[in-house]
Scaffold this active site. Structure first.
Site, short mmCIF file in Angstrom:
data_model
loop_
_atom_site.label_atom_id
_atom_site.label_comp_id
_atom_site.label_asym_id
_atom_site.label_seq_id
_atom_site.Cartn_x
_atom_site.Cartn_y
_atom_site.Cartn_z
N HIS A 15 0.85 -1.20 0.00
CA HIS A 15 0.00 0.00 0.00
C HIS A 15 0.88 1.25 0.00
O HIS A 15 1.42 1.64 1.03
CB HIS A 15 -0.91 0.00 1.25
CG HIS A 15 -1.91 1.12 1.28
ND1 HIS A 15 -3.23 0.92 1.63
CD2 HIS A 15 -1.80 2.44 1.02
CE1 HIS A 15 -3.88 2.07 1.58
NE2 HIS A 15 -3.03 3.01 1.21
N HIS A 17 1.36 5.45 -1.72
CA HIS A 17 0.95 6.60 -2.54
C HIS A 17 2.23 7.20 -3.11
O HIS A 17 3.03 7.76 -2.35
CB HIS A 17 0.19 7.62 -1.70
CG HIS A 17 -1.05 7.05 -1.09
ND1 HIS A 17 -2.28 7.07 -1.72
CD2 HIS A 17 -1.25 6.40 0.09
CE1 HIS A 17 -3.18 6.47 -0.95
NE2 HIS A 17 -2.58 6.04 0.15
N LEU A 18 2.40 7.08 -4.41
CA LEU A 18 3.63 7.61 -5.03
C LEU A 18 3.42 8.97 -5.68
O LEU A 18 4.37 9.57 -6.16
CB LEU A 18 4.19 6.61 -6.04
CG LEU A 18 4.68 5.28 -5.44
CD1 LEU A 18 5.19 4.35 -6.54
CD2 LEU A 18 5.78 5.51 -4.39
N ARG A 19 2.16 9.42 -5.71
CA ARG A 19 1.85 10.75 -6.29
C ARG A 19 2.26 10.80 -7.76
O ARG A 19 2.42 9.78 -8.41
CB ARG A 19 2.50 11.89 -5.48
CG ARG A 19 2.29 11.80 -3.97
CD ARG A 19 0.84 11.71 -3.57
NE ARG A 19 0.65 11.92 -2.13
CZ ARG A 19 -0.40 11.50 -1.46
NH1 ARG A 19 -1.36 10.80 -2.05
NH2 ARG A 19 -0.52 11.75 -0.18
N ASN A 43 -5.24 7.24 -6.15
CA ASN A 43 -5.98 8.47 -5.82
C ASN A 43 -5.22 9.73 -6.28
O ASN A 43 -4.91 10.61 -5.49
CB ASN A 43 -6.32 8.55 -4.33
CG ASN A 43 -5.10 8.52 -3.42
OD1 ASN A 43 -4.06 7.97 -3.78
ND2 ASN A 43 -5.23 9.10 -2.24
N LYS A 100 -9.44 -0.37 -5.86
CA LYS A 100 -9.50 0.22 -4.52
C LYS A 100 -10.82 0.95 -4.28
O LYS A 100 -11.25 1.75 -5.11
CB LYS A 100 -8.34 1.23 -4.38
CG LYS A 100 -8.32 2.04 -3.09
CD LYS A 100 -7.81 1.23 -1.91
CE LYS A 100 -7.92 2.00 -0.59
NZ LYS A 100 -6.83 2.94 -0.37
N HIS A 137 -10.61 0.97 1.66
CA HIS A 137 -10.47 1.99 2.70
C HIS A 137 -11.70 1.84 3.58
O HIS A 137 -12.80 2.25 3.19
CB HIS A 137 -10.36 3.41 2.11
CG HIS A 137 -10.11 4.45 3.16
ND1 HIS A 137 -8.90 5.09 3.31
CD2 HIS A 137 -10.90 4.91 4.17
CE1 HIS A 137 -8.97 5.92 4.34
NE2 HIS A 137 -10.17 5.82 4.88
N HIS A 175 -4.74 -0.63 5.94
CA HIS A 175 -4.28 0.17 7.10
C HIS A 175 -5.20 0.02 8.30
O HIS A 175 -5.84 1.00 8.71
CB HIS A 175 -4.08 1.63 6.72
CG HIS A 175 -5.09 2.23 5.79
ND1 HIS A 175 -6.46 2.15 5.98
CD2 HIS A 175 -4.94 2.94 4.65
CE1 HIS A 175 -7.08 2.78 5.01
NE2 HIS A 175 -6.18 3.26 4.18
N ASP A 248 1.32 2.54 3.57
CA ASP A 248 0.46 3.71 3.36
C ASP A 248 1.30 4.99 3.37
O ASP A 248 0.82 6.03 3.83
CB ASP A 248 -0.67 3.77 4.39
CG ASP A 248 -1.75 4.78 4.01
OD1 ASP A 248 -1.86 5.12 2.82
OD2 ASP A 248 -2.47 5.23 4.91
N HIS A 252 2.91 14.56 1.63
CA HIS A 252 2.30 15.84 1.28
C HIS A 252 3.37 16.91 1.51
O HIS A 252 4.20 16.76 2.41
CB HIS A 252 1.11 16.15 2.19
CG HIS A 252 -0.08 15.26 1.99
ND1 HIS A 252 -1.02 15.47 1.00
CD2 HIS A 252 -0.48 14.16 2.65
CE1 HIS A 252 -1.95 14.53 1.06
NE2 HIS A 252 -1.64 13.71 2.06
C1 NCD Z 1 -3.70 9.02 1.97
C2 NCD Z 1 -3.26 10.07 0.95
O1 NCD Z 1 -2.77 11.14 1.36
O2 NCD Z 1 -3.37 9.82 -0.26
N1 NCD Z 1 -3.72 9.63 3.27
C3 NCD Z 1 -3.67 8.99 4.46
O3 NCD Z 1 -3.78 9.66 5.49
N2 NCD Z 1 -3.48 7.69 4.55
C4 NCD Z 1 -5.02 8.45 1.57
C5 NCD Z 1 -5.43 7.21 2.34
O4 NCD Z 1 -4.81 6.16 2.22
O5 NCD Z 1 -6.40 7.30 3.12
ZN ZN Z 2 -3.46 4.97 1.60
#
Ligand code: NCD
Ligand code: ZN
Length: 341
Positions: A15, A17-19, A43, A100, A137, A175, A248, A252
């Site tokens: 899991h 998030h690589l943006r 996302n 997802k 989620h 998560h 996860d 940011h």
């Molecule tokens: C994730 C994100 O910033 O994309 N944020 C988080 O707090 N885990 C989204 C997610 O997995 O809920």
């Molecule tokens: Zn996530």
């Protein structure tokens, strides 16, 4: 004798998030340095809902992680209007390994998410048929439900009925943060598993307020009471094949976290393995670390185990305040294990 180092089969992160764009370039190497494969969450803005978008995103990730032996595993962002044929095509073409569920409004970039679970029943039916993994989620979004209760309520109202409706669908509750989630997954049939993040093993909800408001401890689902942290820790180190590693990591920009409406997400990729192994060490469960990090995930997803190995040594590591301009998990703290490149 205390173990001074541990060598395990190369692990995966189920899991991340690589943006995209400049942020992708910055963060992808941190995941690719520690992990052989990663389940990449969809996302983005706009979300990854077509096979073409997923395949182009995969190419951008490969280019950002060039120089590493790293395989991104792509996911489809489920919307109310997702086409089961598109899902099946992406799966058959080897682009998507999973899809997802973001309940609309639950978290970062979930505005296009699902407004009523019944809207995706045709998609889930097809996924069950073709053996495509459903990543969840697991939080309700009702504003009248306390934010600390939203995972437990989701299990009662949405997940329990769903497991009856789709008894053969492979589901990953992502998560997990509560005793209720750990117990639900542990007692569910084999087609139901969960990922566990480092922050939910280390932090309880007091971390959000330690000496003042702490935006870098804020993620979703939000960290819970100590009772829940202990239950999630117990599940992670138990050796049960239903629980596996999913960081996860959710970077940011610093300004976006340190704001009057700060973003949810913890950037834990740079010291992920160090953070996890410390928990297994504290729990006297180093023997179960390889299963959690490198075996349970691929077995659940039906993918081969990785070749090769990584080593962690018992040594004090100072986590810097920032990594590539981002505040990492454990910022300015010390960890007791060192990842050996
Ligand atoms: C994730 C994100 O910033 O994309 N944020 C988080 O707090 N885990 C989204 C997610 O997995 O809920
Ligand atoms: Zn996530």
């Amino acid at each position: 004798m205390t173990l001074q180092s541990i060598t395990i089969r190369r692990p995966d992160d189920w899991h991340v998030h690589l943006r995209d764009g400049e942020m992708l370039e910055r963060v992808a190497p941190h995941t690719a340095r520690q992990f052989a494969r990663a389940i990449v969450m969809p996302n983005l803005v706009p979300p990854v809902t077509s096979v073409e978008a997923a395949s182009a995103y995969r190419d951008r990730i490969l280019s950002a992680a060039s120089g590493y032996d790293f395989t991104p595993l792509m996911t489809c962002y489920l919307t109310d209007s997702i086409d089961p044929d598109e899902l099946a095509r992406g799966h058959a073409e080897g682009v998507w390994v999973a899809a997802k569920l973001y309940p609309a409004g639950a978290t970062t970039n979930s505005a296009s998410g699902v407004t009523d679970i019944r809207n995706i029943y045709p998609a889930l039916e097809r996924m069950q048929e073709i053996g495509m993994v459903f990543c969840i989620h697991g939080e309700v979004t009702d504003t009248d439900i306390d934010v600390f209760d939203r995972e437990a309520v989701f299990i009662d109202r949405i997940l329990t009925p769903l497991t009856r409706e789709f008894p053969a669908l492979k589901m990953v509750l992502e998560h997990i943060t509560t005793r209720q989630a750990a117990e639900f997954v542990a007692s569910a049939p084999d087609n139901i598993a969960a990922t566990i993040t480092p922050q939910h093993l280390h932090l309880n909800r007091n971390a959000l307020f330690q000496g003042g408001l702490r935006p870098h401890a804020y993620c979703l689902p939000v960290v819970k009471r100590e009772e829940h942290r202990l239950a999630v820790r117990k599940a992670a180190v138990s050796g049960s094949p239903k629980f596996f590693l999913g960081t996860d990591t959710a970077p940011h920009a610093r300004e976006a976290k340190e704001s009057d409406c700060g973003c949810a997400g913890i950037f834990n990729a740079p010291y992920a393995l160090e953070s996890y192994v410390q928990v297994f060490d504290e729990e006297g469960a180093l023997d179960n670390f390889e299963g959690f990090a490198s075996e349970h995930g691929p077995r659940f997803y039906g993918l081969p185990l990785n070749d090769g190995a990584v080593t962690l040594e018992r040594a004090e590591v100072q986590v810097p305040e920032t990594v590539d301009g981002l505040v990492p998990f454990h910022s300015s703290q010390q960890l007791n294990w060192k990842f050996v490149d």
